[in-house]
Structures are given as structure tokens and as C-alpha cells.
Scaffold this motif. Structure first.
Motif, PDB file in Angstrom:
ATOM      1  N   GLU A   1       8.606 -17.418  18.624  1.00 57.52           N
ATOM      2  CA  GLU A   1       8.667 -16.039  19.113  1.00 57.52           C
ATOM      3  C   GLU A   1       8.245 -15.973  20.578  1.00 57.52           C
ATOM      4  O   GLU A   1       8.870 -15.275  21.379  1.00 57.52           O
ATOM      5  N   LEU A   2       7.195 -16.716  20.936  1.00 60.42           N
ATOM      6  CA  LEU A   2       6.768 -16.744  22.339  1.00 60.42           C
ATOM      7  C   LEU A   2       7.882 -17.304  23.212  1.00 60.42           C
ATOM      8  O   LEU A   2       8.159 -16.787  24.291  1.00 60.42           O
TER       9      LEU A   2
ATOM     10  N   GLN B   1      11.087 -17.173  22.604  1.00 63.31           N
ATOM     11  CA  GLN B   1      12.153 -16.172  22.665  1.00 63.31           C
ATOM     12  C   GLN B   1      11.781 -15.036  23.610  1.00 63.31           C
ATOM     13  O   GLN B   1      12.609 -14.580  24.397  1.00 63.31           O
ATOM     14  N   ARG B   2      10.542 -14.591  23.560  1.00 64.98           N
ATOM     15  CA  ARG B   2      10.115 -13.456  24.387  1.00 64.98           C
ATOM     16  C   ARG B   2       9.983 -13.823  25.858  1.00 64.98           C
ATOM     17  O   ARG B   2      10.099 -12.947  26.715  1.00 64.98           O
TER      18      ARG B   2
ATOM     19  N   HIS C   1      -0.477 -20.406  17.072  1.00 67.43           N
ATOM     20  CA  HIS C   1      -0.380 -18.948  17.119  1.00 67.43           C
ATOM     21  C   HIS C   1      -0.927 -18.487  18.465  1.00 67.43           C
ATOM     22  O   HIS C   1      -1.982 -18.952  18.908  1.00 67.43           O
ATOM     23  N   TYR C   2      -0.169 -17.599  19.104  1.00 71.28           N
ATOM     24  CA  TYR C   2      -0.526 -17.108  20.433  1.00 71.28           C
ATOM     25  C   TYR C   2      -0.812 -15.616  20.377  1.00 71.28           C
ATOM     26  O   TYR C   2      -0.171 -14.869  19.635  1.00 71.28           O
TER      27      TYR C   2
ATOM     28  N   MET D   1       1.509 -14.497  17.511  1.00 74.31           N
ATOM     29  CA  MET D   1       2.906 -14.870  17.355  1.00 74.31           C
ATOM     30  C   MET D   1       3.012 -16.382  17.358  1.00 74.31           C
ATOM     31  O   MET D   1       2.190 -17.059  17.954  1.00 74.31           O
ATOM     32  N   ARG D   2       4.045 -16.879  16.732  1.00 71.61           N
ATOM     33  CA  ARG D   2       4.257 -18.320  16.682  1.00 71.61           C
ATOM     34  C   ARG D   2       5.025 -18.769  17.923  1.00 71.61           C
ATOM     35  O   ARG D   2       5.544 -17.961  18.682  1.00 71.61           O
TER      36      ARG D   2
ATOM     37  N   ASP E   1      -0.771 -11.789  22.011  1.00 74.06           N
ATOM     38  CA  ASP E   1       0.273 -11.056  22.734  1.00 74.06           C
ATOM     39  C   ASP E   1       0.157 -11.262  24.247  1.00 74.06           C
ATOM     40  O   ASP E   1       1.164 -11.265  24.955  1.00 74.06           O
TER      41      ASP E   1
ATOM     42  N   SER F   1      -3.775 -21.619  22.362  1.00 74.32           N
ATOM     43  CA  SER F   1      -3.323 -21.093  21.075  1.00 74.32           C
ATOM     44  C   SER F   1      -4.399 -21.380  20.044  1.00 74.32           C
ATOM     45  O   SER F   1      -5.285 -22.201  20.258  1.00 74.32           O
TER      46      SER F   1
END
Length: 129
Positions: free
Chosen positions: A5-6, A8-9, A37-38, A1-2, A40, A28
Motif C-alpha cells: 500500500e505504501l 502504491q500510495r 507495517h508503516y 499500512m503494509r 500514515d 516500520s
């Protein structure tokens, strides 16, 4: 995930996520375009990092504690983590003791001010010239 998104989550700002990475707390990979990019698993790691910050630890101390998560079966790492956490608790206990002393000193000043205010309120008003 970018990173967005990280963010936001986890509820952690992208700026903080970049700081965690710079401090070696989070990893990352990079795309060809240089975007982070990370995995999950980064969501859980960020949650743990937040818990450690909330417990009063600095990023330096957190960096010394995280190997326990990365190497859960290493007794030496577990011992180092235990030592770091108890040292932090001792530091916090000392901070609390200092704050209690500071509050007691302030209470003395408040009582003195209260007596002074009481004396002023019962004193006769000065005569006007």
C-alpha cells in the motif's frame, strides 16, 4: 499500512522502500508474521526522501539531513542539516564546472572534426588503379 500500500500510495517500489529502511531513512514495525507495517506519516516521509534523492543527495547524506525533520526545534540539528545541504550544493557546483570544462574540450574536438570533414569533402577523389 503494509509495504504494498505504501508503494502504491507513493509510487516507490517495495524494493526501494526496503532499501530506505535498511539505510535508516524509513521505519516500520513488524507484525507477528514478520510483515512490515508503516504509519500514515510514512507517505510524507517517502515523498521527502524522493525529493532529497532528486536533489542529488546520497542515502548517507539524506540520513544526515532527516534528523532536521524528526527534531524540527533543535538548532544544532538545523545547523548540521544546513551544512550538509550547502556541502552538497558545493559538490554539485563542482560537478557542473567539470562538465562545462568537459563540454568545452569536446567542442574543440568537434570543431576540428568539422574542419577535417570539410577538407575531405572538397578534396579531389582518388584515382582508381
Amino acid at each position: 499500512m503494509r509495504i504494498g500500500e505504501l508503494s502504491q500510495r507513493t509510487g516507490v517500489s517495495p524494493r526501494s522502500l526496503r532499501y530506505y529502511e535498511k539505510q535508516g531513512l524509513l521505519r516500520s514495525s513488524r507484525s507477528d508474521a514478520g510483515q512490515r507495517h508503516y504509519a500514515d506519516a510514512a507517505v510524507q516521509r517517502v515523498s521527502l526522501i524522493r525529493q532529497l534523492f532528486d536533489a542529488g543527495m546520497s542515502s548517507r547524506v539524506i540520513a544526515s539531513v532527516l534528523p532536521c525533520v524528526d527534531l524540527p526545534d533543535d538548532l544544532a540539528v538545523a545547523e548540521e542539516t544546513f551544512t550538509a545541504m550547502t556541502r552538497e550544493r558545493d559538490r554539485i557546483d563542482a560537478d557542473i564546472a567539470h562538465l562545462i570544462e568537459t563540454r568545452a574540450a569536446l567542442d574543440v574536438l568537434i570543431r576540428a572534426n568539422s574542419r577535417h570533414r570539410a577538407e575531405l569533402s572538397t578534396a579531389p577523389a582518388p584515382a582508381l588503379l
